[in-house]
Structure formats: structure tokens, C-alpha cells
Design an enzyme around this catalytic site. Structure first.
Site, PDB file in Angstrom:
ATOM      1  CE1 TYR A 168      -3.867   2.227   0.875  1.00  0.00           C
ATOM      2  CE2 TYR A 168      -2.585   2.917   2.620  1.00  0.00           C
ATOM      3  CZ  TYR A 168      -3.867   3.081   1.670  1.00  0.00           C
ATOM      4  OH  TYR A 168      -4.596   4.231   1.908  1.00  0.00           O
ATOM      5  CE  LYS A 172      -3.757   4.830  -1.367  1.00  0.00           C
ATOM      6  NZ  LYS A 172      -4.748   5.594  -2.272  1.00  0.00           N
TER       7      LYS A 172
END
Length: 307
Positions: A168, A172
Site C-alpha cells: 500500500y 501510495k
């Protein structure tokens, strides 16, 4: 930006992952301020499995009940053809697309040691390539219109790291890199591209918050930052952070550094002077990647003149 009311009358917005949580709040807020909204949601579980357009349709029904205009879309952001069809749906209905909020995402949290590569790739595919697909699908249209506002959803997990979120976090922070370049490329046609780093208790993140913090970090508290980044007077190339009514900005900076030259003992010199190189006094936020090379050349030339 002035203190005049931010409104979106005449604007068309696409919000991905808008069937619940933060995306739902984004869609409701844009519609309440006059935007026509494509509410996109695959309708899957938070790990990305399954799918149903019913979540998106429920938000559309909310918007319509409040007097707004909206249409539902169930495309997966990982499917470029489906994303292109979503953009065509918006154009067929309303003639243009002014705003894209790339909000869709999933979680597959595990420590890197225990994470399967398939889970790493899937999270990158949804967050990064999903945003790439949606942005690519509107890019030519926004250039033709000479107007566009694109909001990428980044995260403090990408900006600063968070245990168990290597997939993640990587995706991001990659979105910040995408924003940095697209904001430069789109500027000539008034396409402004920014990032939003939210802290919000949603279905995706509720397990990360103690119960007493859930109310403070409700997703509605993030929405003002999105509205500013999507507005006509939006900044460009900005990373806004938001949560619990507090708003911050994150910056990727470059220190002044130190010229050490090229010699057999340069590695040892660098180790000895690392604190000088990392000293933050006088650091800058470069306007493009060229600033690093310019700083290095300038310091090298200054040393040559001294020599």
C-alpha cells in the site's frame, strides 16, 4: 484562494471508489455544491474481492433525493476499457469531465516477510494503475477542454511508512510521483493535479483506529481538502493532508548538500559529513527534477572556481 463559496455548478466529476466511506462523502459533497457526479464503485470487499453496482447506485439515489444529478458506474479501475466506457458515459450524459477524484483502493496488509507477491501486485494494480487508467482516460479530454482538476489519493503510509503496508505504501507514494510529473505536463492547459493524504475511519481503515478515535476521524472531516483541490482556484502540485478537522501539507524537499568531489576516499568523506548533507536548513521544494542536477552542477562549478 479567496473566501468566496466554492461551488461546482456546471462541472462534471468522476469519483472512484465512491460507494462508501471517503469516496461516498466526496461524491455527496461535490453534488451538494452543484457538480454532476459519476459515482464509480466496483462494490467489492475491502480486499478487492467480489463486485456489485448496488453500492454506487445507493449513493446516486442519495444524491438524487437531495436534488442533485448523478449516475452510477460499476467499472473496475484496473480495467482500462471499462474505465474508458465510464468516461464515455459521463461525456454522453453531460458533455465533459472536469474533475477526477482517484479514490478507489483495497488493502492486503501483512508484514513484508509474510506477504505474497500476488497481494503486493494487486494493491499496486488497484491504487497506482487504477489511477493511471482513470487519468489516462480523461487526459486528452481535459487537454482539449483546457481545464481539469485531478486529485490523487496518497497516504501517510506512503509518505512516511507504516508497518504491514509495504504494498500500500509503495503504491501510495508512487501516486505522488505521478502527480509531480502530470502537474507539470498539464499546467499549460489548466489541468491541475494534486494529492490528498487522508486520515479517516472507513471500512478500509477502521481496524487501525481505537474506538474512541473513530468519531473524530470520520471521513467527512477530510472532504474540505478534496473540495479545495478540485475547485476552479485549486493549487497545483500540492500534497494536502487531512484528518479530524486538521489540515497539513507534505513536501518532498532537497537539502543544500555538500560538494565532496570524486576521489578514492569520497565514500569515507561522505560518511564523515553525512550530517552536513542531510542538514535541513536552506532546503527547498524543487519545481521539477531538474533542480537536483542544477544544484549539483552549481556546487561543482563553485568549487572549480575556488580551485
Amino acid at each position: 484562494m479567496s473566501n468566496s463559496t466554492i461551488d461546482f455548478k456546471g462541472r462534471v466529476a468522476i469519483v472512484t471508489g465512491a460507494g462508501g466511506g471517503l469516496g461516498r462523502q466526496h461524491a455527496l459533497a461535490l453534488a451538494a455544491r452543484g457538480a454532476k457526479v459519476v459515482v464509480n464503485d466496483l462494490g467489492g470487499a475491502r480486499d478487492g474481492s467480489g463486485g456489485s453496482v448496488s453500492a454506487a447506485q445507493a449513493v446516486v439515489d442519495e444524491i438524487k433525493a437531495a436534488g442533485g444529478e448523478a449516475i452510477a458506474n460499476g467499472a473496475s479501475v484496473t480495467d482500462f476499457e471499462a474505465v474508458q466506457a465510464m468516461v464515455k458515459q459521463a461525456v454522453d450524459a453531460w458533455g465533459r469531465v472536469d474533475i477526477l477524484v482517484n479514490n478507489a483502493g483495497i488493502l492486503r496488509d501483512k508484514s513484508f516477510a509474510k506477504m505474497e507477491l500476488a497481494d503486493f501486485k494487486l494493491v499496486v494494480d488497484v491504487h497506482l494503475m487504477g489511477a493511471v487508467n482513470c487519468t489516462k482516460a480523461v487526459w486528452a479530454l481535459m487537454n482539449e477542454q483546457k481545464y481539469g482538476r485531478i486529485v490523487m489519493t496518497t497516504s501517510s503510509s506512503g509518505l512516511y511508512g507504516n508497518f504491514g503496508q509495504s504494498n500500500y505504501g509503495a503504491a501510495k507514494l508512487a501516486l505522488v510521483g505521478l502527480m509531480q510529473t502530470l502537474s507539470i505536463e498539464g499546467a499549460k492547459n489548466d489541468i491541475r493535479v494534486n494529492c490528498l493524504a487522508p486520515t479517516a475511519a472507513t471500512r478500509m481503515t477502521e481496524d487501525l483506529f481505537p474506538p474512541e478515535m473513530l468519531e473524530a476521524f470520520r471521513p467527512e472531516a477530510v472532504v474540505p481538502a478534496m473540495l479545495v483541490l478540485a475547485a476552479q482556484d485549486a493549487p497545483n502540485r500540492t500534497i494536502l493532508c487531512a484528518g479530524a478537522g486538521t489540515f497539513e501539507a507534505a513536501h518532498i524537499t532537497l537539502t543544500q548538500g555538500a560538494w565532496l568531489g570524486i576521489a578514492a576516499d569520497t565514500p569515507e568523506q561522505l560518511a564523515a559529513r553525512l550530517s552536513d548533507v542531510t542538514e535541513r536548513e536552506g532546503e527547498a521544494v524543487p519545481q521539477s527534477g531538474a533542480a537536483q542536477g542544477a544544484n549539483e552542477v552549481a556546487k561543482g562549478m563553485a568549487n572549480a572556481r575556488r580551485g
